[in-house]
Motif scaffolding. Structure first.
Motif, mmCIF file in Angstrom:
data_model
loop_
_atom_site.group_PDB
_atom_site.id
_atom_site.type_symbol
_atom_site.label_atom_id
_atom_site.label_comp_id
_atom_site.label_asym_id
_atom_site.label_seq_id
_atom_site.Cartn_x
_atom_site.Cartn_y
_atom_site.Cartn_z
ATOM 1 N N PHE A 148 0.845 -1.193 0.000
ATOM 2 C CA PHE A 148 0.000 0.000 0.000
ATOM 3 C C PHE A 148 0.879 1.242 0.000
ATOM 4 C CE2 PHE A 148 -2.137 -3.339 2.422
ATOM 5 C CZ PHE A 148 -3.323 -3.458 1.731
ATOM 6 N N PHE A 149 0.438 2.254 -0.754
ATOM 7 C CA PHE A 149 1.089 3.562 -0.766
ATOM 8 C C PHE A 149 -0.015 4.593 -0.603
ATOM 9 C CE2 PHE A 149 3.482 0.628 -3.361
ATOM 10 C CZ PHE A 149 4.764 0.767 -2.856
ATOM 11 N N PHE A 150 0.173 5.545 0.329
ATOM 12 C CA PHE A 150 -0.865 6.536 0.597
ATOM 13 C C PHE A 150 -0.322 7.933 0.385
ATOM 14 C CE2 PHE A 150 -3.331 9.036 3.862
ATOM 15 C CZ PHE A 150 -4.450 9.181 3.068
ATOM 16 N N SER A 151 -0.959 8.699 -0.513
ATOM 17 C CA SER A 151 -0.471 10.040 -0.848
ATOM 18 C C SER A 151 -0.728 11.054 0.265
ATOM 19 C CB SER A 151 -1.109 10.526 -2.156
ATOM 20 O OG SER A 151 -2.515 10.674 -2.011
ATOM 21 N N GLY A 152 -1.479 10.689 1.281
ATOM 22 C CA GLY A 152 -1.762 11.596 2.393
ATOM 23 C C GLY A 152 -0.823 11.425 3.570
ATOM 24 N N SER A 153 0.270 10.700 3.353
ATOM 25 C CA SER A 153 1.246 10.440 4.405
ATOM 26 C C SER A 153 2.640 10.708 3.872
ATOM 27 C CB SER A 153 1.143 8.986 4.865
ATOM 28 O OG SER A 153 2.128 8.696 5.827
ATOM 29 N N GLU A 154 3.523 11.086 4.758
ATOM 30 C CA GLU A 154 4.912 11.327 4.361
ATOM 31 C C GLU A 154 5.801 10.128 4.680
ATOM 32 O OE1 GLU A 154 6.133 15.107 5.962
ATOM 33 O OE2 GLU A 154 4.419 16.112 5.069
ATOM 34 N N GLU A 155 5.196 9.044 5.166
ATOM 35 C CA GLU A 155 5.970 7.860 5.527
ATOM 36 C C GLU A 155 6.472 7.143 4.289
ATOM 37 O OE1 GLU A 155 4.375 5.558 9.032
ATOM 38 O OE2 GLU A 155 2.587 6.659 8.391
ATOM 39 N N GLU A 156 7.671 6.607 4.392
ATOM 40 C CA GLU A 156 8.242 5.832 3.299
ATOM 41 C C GLU A 156 8.344 4.388 3.747
ATOM 42 O OE1 GLU A 156 11.202 7.212 0.919
ATOM 43 O OE2 GLU A 156 10.652 9.310 1.081
ATOM 44 N N ARG A 157 8.235 3.485 2.802
ATOM 45 C CA ARG A 157 8.307 2.057 3.093
ATOM 46 C C ARG A 157 9.537 1.464 2.434
ATOM 47 N NH1 ARG A 157 4.668 3.475 6.131
ATOM 48 N NH2 ARG A 157 2.649 2.511 6.318
ATOM 49 N N SER A 158 10.057 0.434 3.043
ATOM 50 C CA SER A 158 11.187 -0.299 2.483
ATOM 51 C C SER A 158 10.766 -1.766 2.424
ATOM 52 C CB SER A 158 12.384 -0.093 3.398
ATOM 53 O OG SER A 158 13.286 -1.121 3.300
ATOM 54 N N TYR A 159 10.776 -2.322 1.213
ATOM 55 C CA TYR A 159 10.289 -3.682 1.005
ATOM 56 C C TYR A 159 11.352 -4.553 0.353
ATOM 57 C CZ TYR A 159 5.629 -1.549 1.521
ATOM 58 O OH TYR A 159 4.530 -0.880 1.973
ATOM 59 N N ALA A 160 11.202 -5.856 0.533
ATOM 60 C CA ALA A 160 12.024 -6.825 -0.195
ATOM 61 C C ALA A 160 11.295 -7.121 -1.504
ATOM 62 C CB ALA A 160 12.183 -8.096 0.631
ATOM 63 N N ASP A 161 11.941 -6.840 -2.638
ATOM 64 C CA ASP A 161 11.262 -6.955 -3.927
ATOM 65 C C ASP A 161 11.256 -8.345 -4.537
ATOM 66 O OD1 ASP A 161 10.326 -4.382 -4.126
ATOM 67 O OD2 ASP A 161 12.176 -3.636 -5.008
ATOM 68 N N VAL A 162 12.216 -9.181 -4.195
ATOM 69 C CA VAL A 162 12.289 -10.509 -4.812
ATOM 70 C C VAL A 162 12.692 -11.548 -3.770
ATOM 71 C CG1 VAL A 162 12.877 -9.673 -7.123
ATOM 72 C CG2 VAL A 162 14.682 -10.114 -5.479
ATOM 73 N N GLY A 163 12.650 -12.783 -4.225
ATOM 74 C CA GLY A 163 13.213 -13.837 -3.389
ATOM 75 C C GLY A 163 12.213 -14.652 -2.588
ATOM 76 N N TYR A 164 10.942 -14.443 -2.758
ATOM 77 C CA TYR A 164 9.939 -15.204 -2.011
ATOM 78 C C TYR A 164 9.046 -15.950 -2.988
ATOM 79 C CZ TYR A 164 11.397 -12.350 1.897
ATOM 80 O OH TYR A 164 12.145 -11.740 2.859
ATOM 81 N N TYR A 165 8.536 -17.066 -2.558
ATOM 82 C CA TYR A 165 7.540 -17.752 -3.360
ATOM 83 C C TYR A 165 6.538 -18.413 -2.419
ATOM 84 C CZ TYR A 165 9.617 -22.303 -2.370
ATOM 85 O OH TYR A 165 10.060 -23.419 -1.739
ATOM 86 N N THR A 166 5.338 -18.542 -2.913
ATOM 87 C CA THR A 166 4.266 -19.176 -2.156
ATOM 88 C C THR A 166 3.563 -20.146 -3.080
ATOM 89 O OG1 THR A 166 3.937 -17.201 -0.802
ATOM 90 C CG2 THR A 166 2.107 -18.761 -0.888
ATOM 91 N N GLU A 167 3.301 -21.327 -2.588
ATOM 92 C CA GLU A 167 2.490 -22.272 -3.344
ATOM 93 C C GLU A 167 1.057 -22.113 -2.859
ATOM 94 O OE1 GLU A 167 2.919 -26.702 -4.862
ATOM 95 O OE2 GLU A 167 2.461 -26.641 -2.721
ATOM 96 N N PHE A 168 0.208 -21.594 -3.731
ATOM 97 C CA PHE A 168 -1.195 -21.373 -3.398
ATOM 98 C C PHE A 168 -2.000 -22.633 -3.669
ATOM 99 C CE2 PHE A 168 0.133 -16.997 -3.774
ATOM 100 C CZ PHE A 168 -0.632 -16.351 -2.817
ATOM 101 N N LYS A 169 -2.857 -22.976 -2.726
ATOM 102 C CA LYS A 169 -3.792 -24.087 -2.887
ATOM 103 C C LYS A 169 -5.200 -23.527 -2.856
ATOM 104 C CE LYS A 169 -0.555 -27.231 -0.845
ATOM 105 N NZ LYS A 169 -0.092 -27.894 0.329
ATOM 106 N N THR A 170 -6.156 -24.260 -3.369
ATOM 107 C CA THR A 170 -7.546 -23.809 -3.447
ATOM 108 C C THR A 170 -8.026 -23.246 -2.109
ATOM 109 O OG1 THR A 170 -8.012 -25.465 -5.125
ATOM 110 C CG2 THR A 170 -9.906 -24.496 -4.010
ATOM 111 N N GLY A 171 -8.568 -22.020 -2.162
ATOM 112 C CA GLY A 171 -9.128 -21.389 -0.961
ATOM 113 C C GLY A 171 -8.111 -20.713 -0.057
ATOM 114 N N GLN A 172 -6.832 -20.786 -0.383
ATOM 115 C CA GLN A 172 -5.804 -20.167 0.461
ATOM 116 C C GLN A 172 -5.920 -18.651 0.405
ATOM 117 O OE1 GLN A 172 -1.857 -21.643 -0.197
ATOM 118 N NE2 GLN A 172 -0.905 -20.047 1.058
ATOM 119 N N VAL A 173 -5.795 -18.028 1.579
ATOM 120 C CA VAL A 173 -5.911 -16.576 1.693
ATOM 121 C C VAL A 173 -4.666 -16.026 2.389
ATOM 122 C CG1 VAL A 173 -7.232 -14.684 2.724
ATOM 123 C CG2 VAL A 173 -8.426 -16.677 1.818
ATOM 124 N N ILE A 174 -4.135 -14.941 1.831
ATOM 125 C CA ILE A 174 -3.040 -14.203 2.484
ATOM 126 C C ILE A 174 -3.590 -12.838 2.848
ATOM 127 C CG2 ILE A 174 -0.822 -13.067 2.120
ATOM 128 C CD1 ILE A 174 0.031 -15.409 0.440
#
Length: 147
Positions: free
Chosen positions: A85-111
């Motif tokens: 999420f990015f919000f234009s009404g805030s001055e906060e900055e975020r730092s994220y990991a862009d790569v390197g993760y994977y998830t195996e999704f199964k039917t009905g799985q929710v994140i």
């Protein structure tokens, strides 16, 4: 004895009706200030819930859920978190990991991903939702009024 019971029932009914009316007003009012947007693409559903009106200096809490509705398991490569999420009404900055993760999704799985922003700018602002995955999901910005 019969008139006392009728009077007690009438009073109880009146109190119940007043309570229901008052409860209904307050919860309806709150729901008008919150919105849930939904995007469906292929076998995934992205939902985002956010307030649409908030005051300067308040903390805005947002929530996103990504559900897999497909039948066969599928592996998805993504950054962390998968929903951002990015919000234009805030001055906060975020730092994220862009790569390197994977998830195996199964039917009905929710994140679920929750985030919050300290609101610092007045006016009409936008909440942007981004997916860092090899899933094609695009959500239009959600307009938020900051008072």
């Amino acid at each position: 004895m019969i008139t006392i019971n009728k009077m007690s029932n009438s009073i109880l009914m009146l109190v119940s009706v007043v309570f229901m009316v008052l409860s209904g007003c307050s919860s309806t009012e709150k729901l008008e200030d919150t919105v849930t947007k939904r995007v469906v693409a292929s076998d995934f559903v992205l939902e985002v819930t956010t307030p649409t009106v908030i005051g300067t200096g308040e903390t805005m809490k947002v929530k996103g859920t990504l559900e897999y509705t497909g039948i066969k398991p599928v592996e998805v490569t993504h950054g962390k978190p998968i929903i951002r999420f990015f919000f234009s009404g805030s001055e906060e900055e975020r730092s994220y990991a862009d790569v390197g993760y994977y998830t195996e999704f199964k039917t009905g799985q929710v994140i679920e991903v929750e985030d919050e922003f300290m609101v610092s700018k007045k006016g009409k602002k936008n909440l942007y939702v981004d997916m860092t995955a090899d899933i094609e999901l695009t959500m239009d910005p959600i307009e938020i009024l900051v008072k």
